[in-house]
Design a protein around this motif. Structure first.
Motif, PDB file in Angstrom:
ATOM      1  N   GLN A 122      -9.928 -13.820 -24.942  1.00 56.49           N
ATOM      2  CA  GLN A 122      -9.171 -12.624 -25.313  1.00 56.49           C
ATOM      3  C   GLN A 122      -9.445 -12.278 -26.765  1.00 56.49           C
ATOM      4  OE1 GLN A 122      -5.065 -13.324 -24.360  1.00 56.49           O
ATOM      5  NE2 GLN A 122      -5.504 -13.457 -22.175  1.00 56.49           N
ATOM      6  N   LEU A 123      -9.989 -11.085 -27.002  1.00 58.28           N
ATOM      7  CA  LEU A 123     -10.257 -10.653 -28.361  1.00 58.28           C
ATOM      8  C   LEU A 123      -9.086  -9.814 -28.840  1.00 58.28           C
ATOM      9  CD1 LEU A 123     -14.015  -9.599 -28.266  1.00 58.28           C
ATOM     10  CD2 LEU A 123     -13.016 -11.805 -28.775  1.00 58.28           C
ATOM     11  N   ASP A 124      -8.730 -10.000 -30.105  1.00 62.19           N
ATOM     12  CA  ASP A 124      -7.666  -9.174 -30.675  1.00 62.19           C
ATOM     13  C   ASP A 124      -8.149  -7.747 -30.810  1.00 62.19           C
ATOM     14  OD1 ASP A 124      -5.451 -10.722 -31.069  1.00 62.19           O
ATOM     15  OD2 ASP A 124      -6.281 -11.657 -32.865  1.00 62.19           O
ATOM     16  N   SER A 125      -7.382  -6.809 -30.311  1.00 62.29           N
ATOM     17  CA  SER A 125      -7.691  -5.394 -30.537  1.00 62.29           C
ATOM     18  C   SER A 125      -6.417  -4.610 -30.287  1.00 62.29           C
ATOM     19  CB  SER A 125      -8.833  -4.929 -29.639  1.00 62.29           C
ATOM     20  OG  SER A 125      -8.427  -4.901 -28.304  1.00 62.29           O
ATOM     21  N   PRO A 126      -6.341  -3.385 -30.833  1.00 61.20           N
ATOM     22  CA  PRO A 126      -5.100  -2.631 -30.669  1.00 61.20           C
ATOM     23  C   PRO A 126      -4.797  -2.351 -29.190  1.00 61.20           C
ATOM     24  CG  PRO A 126      -6.560  -1.615 -32.263  1.00 61.20           C
ATOM     25  CD  PRO A 126      -7.343  -2.668 -31.593  1.00 61.20           C
ATOM     26  N   VAL A 127      -3.511  -2.326 -28.872  1.00 59.27           N
ATOM     27  CA  VAL A 127      -3.103  -2.082 -27.487  1.00 59.27           C
ATOM     28  C   VAL A 127      -3.085  -0.574 -27.225  1.00 59.27           C
ATOM     29  CG1 VAL A 127      -1.224  -2.349 -25.844  1.00 59.27           C
ATOM     30  CG2 VAL A 127      -1.782  -4.201 -27.418  1.00 59.27           C
ATOM     31  N   ILE A 128      -3.931  -0.126 -26.317  1.00 57.97           N
ATOM     32  CA  ILE A 128      -3.991   1.294 -25.965  1.00 57.97           C
ATOM     33  C   ILE A 128      -3.037   1.549 -24.798  1.00 57.97           C
ATOM     34  CG2 ILE A 128      -5.490   3.126 -25.032  1.00 57.97           C
ATOM     35  CD1 ILE A 128      -6.421   2.472 -27.759  1.00 57.97           C
ATOM     36  N   LEU A 129      -3.120   0.670 -23.800  1.00 56.79           N
ATOM     37  CA  LEU A 129      -2.334   0.848 -22.586  1.00 56.79           C
ATOM     38  C   LEU A 129      -1.363  -0.313 -22.470  1.00 56.79           C
ATOM     39  CD1 LEU A 129      -2.344   2.623 -19.921  1.00 56.79           C
ATOM     40  CD2 LEU A 129      -3.597   0.732 -18.935  1.00 56.79           C
ATOM     41  N   LYS A 130      -0.078   0.022 -22.348  1.00 58.22           N
ATOM     42  CA  LYS A 130       0.897  -1.070 -22.333  1.00 58.22           C
ATOM     43  C   LYS A 130       1.194  -1.570 -20.926  1.00 58.22           C
ATOM     44  CE  LYS A 130       2.833  -0.024 -26.701  1.00 58.22           C
ATOM     45  NZ  LYS A 130       3.882   0.621 -27.440  1.00 58.22           N
ATOM     46  N   ASP A 157     -14.231   2.862 -41.470  1.00 57.19           N
ATOM     47  CA  ASP A 157     -13.254   1.843 -41.824  1.00 57.19           C
ATOM     48  C   ASP A 157     -12.847   1.119 -40.550  1.00 57.19           C
ATOM     49  OD1 ASP A 157     -11.215   0.330 -42.702  1.00 57.19           O
ATOM     50  OD2 ASP A 157      -9.953   1.968 -43.412  1.00 57.19           O
ATOM     51  N   GLU A 158     -13.655   0.131 -40.147  1.00 53.21           N
ATOM     52  CA  GLU A 158     -13.306  -0.565 -38.902  1.00 53.21           C
ATOM     53  C   GLU A 158     -12.317  -1.682 -39.229  1.00 53.21           C
ATOM     54  OE1 GLU A 158     -16.612  -2.322 -36.874  1.00 53.21           O
ATOM     55  OE2 GLU A 158     -17.415  -3.227 -38.664  1.00 53.21           O
ATOM     56  N   ASN A 159     -11.435  -1.928 -38.290  1.00 53.64           N
ATOM     57  CA  ASN A 159     -10.337  -2.842 -38.535  1.00 53.64           C
ATOM     58  C   ASN A 159      -9.851  -3.302 -37.173  1.00 53.64           C
ATOM     59  OD1 ASN A 159      -7.721  -3.824 -38.810  1.00 53.64           O
ATOM     60  ND2 ASN A 159      -7.252  -2.474 -40.528  1.00 53.64           N
ATOM     61  N   PHE A 160     -10.040  -4.580 -36.886  1.00 52.70           N
ATOM     62  CA  PHE A 160      -9.760  -5.029 -35.515  1.00 52.70           C
ATOM     63  C   PHE A 160      -8.283  -4.945 -35.154  1.00 52.70           C
ATOM     64  CE2 PHE A 160      -7.839  -9.334 -35.417  1.00 52.70           C
ATOM     65  CZ  PHE A 160      -7.716  -9.532 -36.787  1.00 52.70           C
ATOM     66  N   LEU A 161      -7.407  -4.750 -36.157  1.00 55.27           N
ATOM     67  CA  LEU A 161      -5.980  -4.644 -35.848  1.00 55.27           C
ATOM     68  C   LEU A 161      -5.574  -3.210 -35.537  1.00 55.27           C
ATOM     69  CD1 LEU A 161      -4.616  -6.908 -38.708  1.00 55.27           C
ATOM     70  CD2 LEU A 161      -4.688  -7.468 -36.281  1.00 55.27           C
ATOM     71  N   LYS A 162      -6.339  -2.234 -36.066  1.00 54.21           N
ATOM     72  CA  LYS A 162      -5.914  -0.848 -35.937  1.00 54.21           C
ATOM     73  C   LYS A 162      -6.840   0.030 -35.110  1.00 54.21           C
ATOM     74  CE  LYS A 162      -3.348  -0.439 -40.241  1.00 54.21           C
ATOM     75  NZ  LYS A 162      -3.543  -0.121 -41.646  1.00 54.21           N
ATOM     76  N   ILE A 188     -12.631  -3.403 -23.127  1.00 53.84           N
ATOM     77  CA  ILE A 188     -11.707  -2.965 -24.180  1.00 53.84           C
ATOM     78  C   ILE A 188     -10.320  -2.770 -23.578  1.00 53.84           C
ATOM     79  CG2 ILE A 188     -11.203  -1.101 -25.836  1.00 53.84           C
ATOM     80  CD1 ILE A 188     -14.255  -0.633 -25.954  1.00 53.84           C
ATOM     81  N   GLN A 189      -9.301  -3.247 -24.278  1.00 54.70           N
ATOM     82  CA  GLN A 189      -7.928  -3.157 -23.772  1.00 54.70           C
ATOM     83  C   GLN A 189      -7.604  -1.722 -23.359  1.00 54.70           C
ATOM     84  OE1 GLN A 189      -4.853  -1.803 -24.570  1.00 54.70           O
ATOM     85  NE2 GLN A 189      -3.709  -3.092 -23.170  1.00 54.70           N
ATOM     86  N   GLY A 190      -7.079  -1.549 -22.154  1.00 57.93           N
ATOM     87  CA  GLY A 190      -6.689  -0.227 -21.671  1.00 57.93           C
ATOM     88  C   GLY A 190      -7.776   0.481 -20.878  1.00 57.93           C
ATOM     89  N   TYR A 191      -8.994  -0.066 -20.848  1.00 57.27           N
ATOM     90  CA  TYR A 191     -10.100   0.641 -20.201  1.00 57.27           C
ATOM     91  C   TYR A 191     -10.703  -0.116 -19.020  1.00 57.27           C
ATOM     92  CZ  TYR A 191      -9.610   4.157 -23.700  1.00 57.27           C
ATOM     93  OH  TYR A 191      -9.080   5.167 -24.459  1.00 57.27           O
ATOM     94  N   LEU A 192      -9.944  -1.050 -18.459  1.00 61.00           N
ATOM     95  CA  LEU A 192     -10.474  -1.790 -17.312  1.00 61.00           C
ATOM     96  C   LEU A 192     -10.654  -0.873 -16.100  1.00 61.00           C
ATOM     97  CD1 LEU A 192     -11.371  -4.460 -16.120  1.00 61.00           C
ATOM     98  CD2 LEU A 192      -9.016  -4.982 -15.572  1.00 61.00           C
TER      99      LEU A 192
END
Lengths: 279, 295
Positions: free
Chosen positions: A15-23, A138-143, B102-106
């Motif tokens: 699991q890679l850290d990345s912003p949550v798009i879909l909850k 400005d890439e940022n794995f949290l945002k 990528i999260q949300g795009y499965l």
């Protein structure tokens, strides 16, 4: 900011850290894609060289010294509709919060508006003395979710691919050994298990897919995750030397050298800036 | 429509990266049979560009240099996030996915990338490789609670379920009732045990609706144009995260189950790729440490 790469809660490796798009993890709907806009006033074929890089390299391009001119922004927006939110969030209260507390701030609204839309702007600069265009993301794995990087790369590569401009990708990676690597279409100087990811990885993928050989990619070793890379002093020296020649030698080398170092230290991107006997 | 069977092996990015490691082992151990076909669009995956991988005892990336699909194999220098390989003698395609979705795009990845590929290749059988571990509490907790099993005959690691699509029309029209979703009151997640018919020795007998395998099967079942597809097989392994090369080897021992091949397809000599060097491997533990180190 002192960034710690490790934490006490062990995350699974896959699991890679990345912003949550879909909850809503149970959703079976496709998510909308971000829109990417590049200003129509920028004509890429007017420039001899196009440098595409990330924020960690900004200190190499001091704005005043290089007399950089702002040409506008690459804008990217992702609009998510209400139905993309979780049921849990929409029905957090079984009664109407605003009706009961008309003057209070509804906490469920904050998460809805705060996370519902994503919008980012990345400036495009012209370095007039050398006929060069500079785009730094400005890439940022949290945002910034990688979906934005992938779509910006797709749009950019199709826009900048022309016979007149040569493309230079400049990035940092903690997935390569301790040498600066130069990659072109014909020469892959990285060896397994090294690889390139992030915005530069995404651009490289798109350029390879197009099949253009009009590019060069420089990857320097770094430490830290995407958006929080730190560079060693020797890497900085090499970059300064190379880019002093790249950017035209009308500047005074000492001034350029000092300015680059100062900026890297200010941004906390130098490995030596935070060495203390504490955590 | 061809009556011959064409299989696609599909690794999911899951605990310990075991499915991906298994695909690495399959490709490199059988590198004289497999060849690189093409790179697949990876818009929905984390970006990745790497060098070409090759077996630890090989001097060149034979999967690519000996590929009949490439016009000039020597020009190929890079590997990407999603690559397709083919074994002509066994009619097996293998997809290697090197980075997570990528999260949300499965759902986008399944509908816009995988399903068009499955159509294009006229795949009849899909075998999905998955893994889960002690941290996957949703799966583990339900397993511990259910006492339906006769524990004597359960394989402690490997589970396999089959979804036969011969009656795909019926399945689609009665999808909701066929699913028989159950809700777990603790997690509010839904589970189904009717899509896949698991073997009696399987450790698990149901899947939850947030698992990638559920989404994949849902979209496959709901796509009216996948007329060639006959069967989706789901294989999953219980693993602990660490050096998972042995788990991958164990998975590969089930290769004949995965590809239903009449020809012998057991891997007799495992060959690890050079990218595993220093990270994963099959080296034996030193004998002096055989009892372990305890404090």
């Amino acid at each position: 900011m002192l960034f710690k790469q490790w934490n006490e809660l062990v995350e699974p490796r896959h699991q890679l850290d990345s912003p949550v798009i879909l909850k809503n993890e149970e959703s079976l709907q496709e998510s909308p894609l971000p829109q990417v806009e590049i200003p129509s006033t920028v004509n890429f074929s007017d420039y001899k060289k196009i440098i595409l890089t990330t924020k960690v390299m900004n200190p190499l391009f001091p704005k005043n010294l290089l007399k950089m001119e702002d040409l506008g922004n690459i804008e990217t927006t992702l609009l998510l509709t209400e139905s993309k939110m979780t049921d849990d969030e929409q029905n957090h209260y079984s009664w109407d919060f605003n009706e009961n507390f008309p003057n209070e701030f509804n906490p469920s609204m904050e998460s809805a508006t705060g996370n519902n839309n994503f919008s980012f702007k990345f400036p495009i600069y012209r370095i007039s003395s050398t006929d060069t265009l500079l785009i730094s993301i400005d890439e940022n794995f949290l945002k910034v979710s990688p979906i934005f990087l992938n779509l910006i790369s797709k749009k950019l590569t199709s826009s900048i691919n022309n016979d007149k401009s040569s493309i230079l990708l400049l990035g940092a990676s903690d997935k390569i050994s301790n040498n600066i690597k130069t990659v072109t279409n014909k020469n892959c100087s990285i060896n397994p298990p090294e690889f390139i990811t992030g915005f530069i990885g995404s651009l490289l993928y798109e350029l390879l897919e197009i099949g253009t050989d009009n590019f060069e990619c420089i990857i320097v070793p770094s430490e830290g995750p995407i958006g929080f890379e730190k560079l060693s002093l020797s890497t900085m020296e090499e970059l300064i030397n190379q880019f002093f020649h790249e950017l035209g030698s009308q500047m005074d080398f000492k001034t350029y050298y000092d300015e680059c170092h100062r900026n890297w230290k200010l941004e906390g991107s130098a490995t030596s800036t935070q060495s203390g006997l504490y955590i | 429509m061809s009556t011959e069977q064409t299989t696609l092996l599909l690794p999911l990015v899951s605990t310990g990266n075991v499915p991906q490691l298994s695909v690495d082992l399959i490709l490199h151990s059988l590198s004289d049979e497999f060849e690189f076909v093409k790179s697949i669009d990876s818009t929905f995956l984390h970006p990745f560009v790497g060098p070409l991988d090759y077996g630890i005892d090989q001097t060149e990336p034979v999967l690519y240099t000996q590929s009949s699909f490439l016009e000039t194999p020597s020009v190929k220098k890079f590997s990407t996030a999603l690559e397709l390989f083919y074994n002509k003698s066994k009619r097996v395609y293998v997809l290697q996915q090197r980075t997570p979705t990528i999260q949300g795009y499965l759902n986008n990845f399944i509908k816009d990338t995988l399903i068009p590929l499955i159509k294009e290749l006229q795949i009849t059988n899909i075998s999905v490789l998955d893994s889960f571990g002690p941290l996957d509490e949703k799966i583990i907790k339900r397993k511990l609670q259910s006492n339906n099993h006769n524990h004597k005959n359960i394989d402690p690691f490997f589970s396999m379920g089959v979804c036969e699509l011969q009656s795909i029309g019926n399945l689609v029209s009665n999808f909701d009732s066929t699913l028989r979703l159950q809700m777990d009151p603790d997690t509010s997640l839904h589970y189904t045990n009717s899509i896949f018919k698991f073997t009696p020795s399987s450790l698990i007998d149901e899947i939850s609706t947030d698992q990638p395998i559920f989404k994949l099967t849902y979209h496959l079942l709901n796509d009216q144009n996948l007329t060639n597809l006959k069967e989706v097989k789901y294989c999953t392994l219980f693993v602990h995260e660490g050096d998972n090369s042995i788990d991958a080897k164990l998975f590969c021992e089930h290769l004949p189950d995965l590809i239903n091949s009449s020809s012998d397809c057991k891997i007799t000599k495992f060959r690890t790729p050079i990218s595993w060097k220093g990270v994963y491997g099959f080296s034996e533990l030193p004998s002096t440490f055989e009892e372990g180190i305890y404090i």
